[in-house]
Design a protein around this motif. Structure first.
Motif, mmCIF file in Angstrom:
data_model
loop_
_atom_site.group_PDB
_atom_site.id
_atom_site.type_symbol
_atom_site.label_atom_id
_atom_site.label_comp_id
_atom_site.label_asym_id
_atom_site.label_seq_id
_atom_site.Cartn_x
_atom_site.Cartn_y
_atom_site.Cartn_z
ATOM 1 N N VAL A 121 -15.233 -23.363 -71.848
ATOM 2 C CA VAL A 121 -14.926 -22.644 -73.156
ATOM 3 C C VAL A 121 -14.049 -21.851 -72.918
ATOM 4 N N GLU A 122 -13.740 -21.090 -71.776
ATOM 5 C CA GLU A 122 -12.383 -20.106 -71.554
ATOM 6 C C GLU A 122 -11.159 -20.947 -71.292
ATOM 7 N N VAL A 123 -11.043 -22.193 -70.625
ATOM 8 C CA VAL A 123 -9.988 -22.856 -70.146
ATOM 9 C C VAL A 123 -9.274 -23.427 -71.357
ATOM 10 N N ARG A 124 -10.276 -23.960 -72.415
ATOM 11 C CA ARG A 124 -9.747 -24.710 -73.582
ATOM 12 C C ARG A 124 -9.725 -23.647 -74.900
ATOM 13 N N GLY A 125 -9.753 -22.456 -74.637
ATOM 14 C CA GLY A 125 -9.855 -21.661 -75.704
ATOM 15 C C GLY A 125 -10.788 -22.128 -76.926
ATOM 16 N N LEU A 126 -12.102 -22.314 -76.502
ATOM 17 C CA LEU A 126 -13.224 -22.725 -77.515
ATOM 18 C C LEU A 126 -14.149 -21.787 -77.883
ATOM 19 N N ARG A 127 -13.771 -20.488 -77.560
ATOM 20 C CA ARG A 127 -14.667 -19.446 -78.068
ATOM 21 C C ARG A 127 -14.563 -19.556 -79.628
ATOM 22 N N GLN A 128 -15.853 -19.399 -80.252
ATOM 23 C CA GLN A 128 -15.899 -19.467 -81.801
ATOM 24 C C GLN A 128 -15.325 -18.366 -82.239
ATOM 25 N N VAL A 129 -14.692 -18.577 -83.328
ATOM 26 C CA VAL A 129 -14.076 -17.443 -84.091
ATOM 27 C C VAL A 129 -15.105 -16.852 -85.063
ATOM 28 N N SER A 130 -15.441 -15.775 -85.009
ATOM 29 C CA SER A 130 -16.540 -15.260 -85.919
ATOM 30 C C SER A 130 -15.988 -13.868 -86.328
ATOM 31 N N ASP A 131 -14.911 -13.512 -86.147
ATOM 32 C CA ASP A 131 -13.851 -12.325 -86.551
ATOM 33 C C ASP A 131 -13.454 -12.568 -88.005
ATOM 34 N N GLU A 132 -14.009 -11.797 -88.980
ATOM 35 C CA GLU A 132 -14.019 -12.147 -90.346
ATOM 36 C C GLU A 132 -12.487 -12.029 -90.756
ATOM 37 N N GLY A 133 -11.691 -11.071 -90.323
ATOM 38 C CA GLY A 133 -10.375 -11.038 -90.466
ATOM 39 C C GLY A 133 -9.618 -12.308 -90.212
ATOM 40 N N ALA A 134 -10.038 -12.791 -89.127
ATOM 41 C CA ALA A 134 -9.339 -13.818 -88.724
ATOM 42 C C ALA A 134 -9.771 -15.191 -89.522
ATOM 43 N N LEU A 135 -10.710 -15.202 -90.006
ATOM 44 C CA LEU A 135 -11.113 -16.418 -90.828
ATOM 45 C C LEU A 135 -10.679 -16.136 -92.294
ATOM 46 N N ALA A 136 -10.435 -15.225 -92.740
ATOM 47 C CA ALA A 136 -10.159 -14.965 -94.139
ATOM 48 C C ALA A 136 -8.884 -15.713 -94.661
ATOM 49 N N GLU A 137 -8.020 -15.790 -93.777
ATOM 50 C CA GLU A 137 -6.889 -16.312 -94.078
ATOM 51 C C GLU A 137 -7.104 -17.866 -94.285
ATOM 52 N N ALA A 138 -8.034 -18.405 -93.183
ATOM 53 C CA ALA A 138 -8.243 -19.843 -93.524
ATOM 54 C C ALA A 138 -9.164 -20.167 -94.622
ATOM 55 N N VAL A 139 -9.995 -19.190 -95.036
ATOM 56 C CA VAL A 139 -10.860 -19.304 -96.220
ATOM 57 C C VAL A 139 -9.997 -19.203 -97.348
ATOM 58 N N ASP A 140 -8.914 -18.495 -97.529
ATOM 59 C CA ASP A 140 -8.097 -18.466 -98.699
ATOM 60 C C ASP A 140 -7.349 -19.748 -98.725
#
Ligand code: ADP
Ligand code: MG
Ligand code: ZN
Length: 498
Positions: free
Chosen positions: A424-443
């Motif tokens: 998870v760490e080596v490949r950067g697979l942590r789930q993105v649950s930060d709303e700010g970070a997701l807002a742009e992708a949602v838009d």
């Protein structure tokens, strides 16, 4: 799909005839040495006739010495089955001629077995059942005849005495079973018990656990027992059940034709998918049993038996109950997790390592079990220590990694032995649950699929899937789908209804 004609016949047969079934189960003890000599009890992989000595070859002048560990294992089994352990027991000679028996007799136990009475509780299709145990005794295994074809067709046999003299427990059950399915469930439960006790490896394919099934029919509503057939050497659960089903059909057909059945010994023919006659049944008298003059009687001090009672491990049903009570598991989860002691240990270690119990149970039963089965491994030999599973489940529980990602990592861990939480760490697979970070992708998703956005606002729930999907793709599956859904719903208020 139309039902199998044999199933219809079976249902019809048991409407009129009640099957009465009793099993004799033979279990090789997992001792280091044989029952009466120093040869190895585990003869797997050895060249034929290399694991022998004057005693197990039955050479003149060789004397037997009883294996104390085998006696201990047999008494332990009796205690787990609630048997009485009489203070005195002895070994007897059971005389018969067969090429796999070099001495011309088998050392067994006749009238004073190590364990008497008892019972085994088990479950079949959700119903609690019990079979009374007649006795548990200790004897020596015979050698092995190697046939070029099935026994009843062979014209020569080869003899391998590596197995001759291996400690063999015989567990005789009362004729309390009432269907082939019940007989199978009983054998499953008995095997499970032996594995928990660590007295047998339970390997039916290799013959360390074998079963003879006795079956008779009687008209429903009557008490008297009919003449029994003993079907020898059934070496899988499937074969046990099938052989008994075939016997129900065969005996019912004979009885309905007005025949009188006689006791007989039969064998299972896999090629013909039926039982075949071997011989008429012998009586105890035929064996001319007498006490073995070379072996002293066995005296079991009460203190020895009490000490063994104290060594009994937690047994399957008690363990399942405890898992339900302490970890809030469902009956079915507890049943699955306690099938093998190693599986229950694995679960408990995962929980001790910090995993939430319901998550640990769910992932072990629904994900890990299947992965291990496909890799022909057990959870213990999976290469994934319970501590690593716990670390992964901790990430799932805190929503730091999504369930689909965790499943992929688990499969990879089983295949390669990697530590999934490391990946998870080596490949950067942590789930993105930060709303700010997701807002742009949602838009961006809404801008790219205006039609889906309008459809959703107009009341089409399914249109939301396409919008969520684009966010997931843009984040390479790392977005927390629940948060993405919530953000989209907030951005796209539904049109007021008409
Ligand atoms: P044997 O060595 O002659 O087979 P055992 O006492 O070792 O005798 O085993 C008898 C087995 O047969 C037991 O498991 C018992 O439950 C079963 N049995 C006895 N009578 C019947 C019967 N009429 N129908 C079905 N099973 C029976
Ligand atoms: Mg028998
Ligand atoms: Zn030997």
């Amino acid at each position: 799909m139309s039902p199998n004609p044999a199933t219809i016949d079976l249902a019809r047969a048991v409407e009129r005839w009640e099957p009465v079934i009793g099993l004799e189960v033979h279990a090789q003890c997992t001792t280091r040495s044989k029952m009466f000599c120093g040869c190895r009890a585990d003869y797997a992989g050895l060249a034929p006739n290399t694991n022998t000595c004057p005693t197990c070859l039955g050479l003149p002048g060789a004397l037997p010495v009883a294996n104390g560990e085998a006696i201990r294992m047999t008494v332990l089994t009796g205690l787990a089955l609630q048997s009485q352990i009489p203070p005195r027991s002895k070994f007897d000679r059971k005389n018969y001629f067969y090429p796999d028996l070099p001495k011309g007799y088998q050392i067994s136990q006749f009238d004073l077995p190590l364990c008497v009475g008892g019972w085994l509780e088990f479950e079949v299709a959700g119903v609690e059942r019990a079979v009374r145990i007649t006795r548990v005794h200790l004897e020596e295994d015979a050698g092995k005849l190697v046939h070029p074809a099935e026994l009843h067709r062979a014209d020569f046999s080869l003899v391998d005495l590596n197995r001759a003299g291996v400690p063999l427990m015989e567990i005789v059950g009362e004729p309390d079973l009432r269907s082939p399915q019940e007989a199978r469930a009983y054998l499953v439960a008995l095997r499970q018990l032996l594995l928990y006790l660590g007295v047998c490896d339970g390997n039916m394919e290799e013959g360390s656990l074998r079963c003879d099934a006795n079956i008779s029919l009687r008209p429903r509503g009557t008490e008297a027992l009919g003449a029994r057939t003993e079907v020898k050497n059934l070496n899988s659960f499937r074969i046990l059940q099938r052989a008994l089903e075939q016997e129900v059909l065969r005996q019912a057909a004979r009885l309905e034709a007005g025949e009188t059945l006689h006791p007989e010994t039969r064998g299972w023919s896999e090629a013909e998918a039926t039982t075949v006659a071997q011989r008429s049944k012998e009586e105890a008298d035929d064996y001319r049993y007498f006490p073995d003059p070379d072996l002293p009687p066995i005296v079991l001090e009460p203190a020895f038996v009490d000490a063994l009672r104290g060594e009994l491990p937690e047994l399957p049903r008690a363990r399942a109950l405890r898992l339900r009570q302490t970890h809030g598991l469902s009956a079915e989860e507890a049943r699955q997790l306690t099938q093998l002691p190693g599986e229950a240990d694995y679960f408990e270690r995962t929980v001790s390592a910090g995993a939430p119990a319901t998550l640990a149970a769910n992932w072990q039963v629904n994900e890990l079990a299947g992965l291990c089965q496909r890799a022909h491994r057990t959870v213990e030999s999976s290469g994934l220590p319970p501590e690593r599973l716990a670390a992964l489940l901790h990430l799932v529980d805190s929503r730091a990694v999504s369930a689909p990602t965790a499943k992929e990592l688990l499969a990879e861990a089983i295949a390669s032995g990697a530590d999934p939480a490391d990946l998870v760490e080596v490949r950067g697979l942590r789930q993105v649950s930060d709303e700010g970070a997701l807002a742009e992708a949602v838009d961006r998703s809404i801008a790219a699929q205006p039609k889906a956005a309008r459809d959703y606002q107009a009341g089409n729930d399914r249109a939301l899937g396409a919008l969520v999907g684009q966010v997931m793709a843009a984040t390479r599956g790392r977005a927390d789908a629940r948060i993405v859904t919530r953000l989209l719903q907030a951005r796209l208020p539904r049109d007021p209804g008409p």
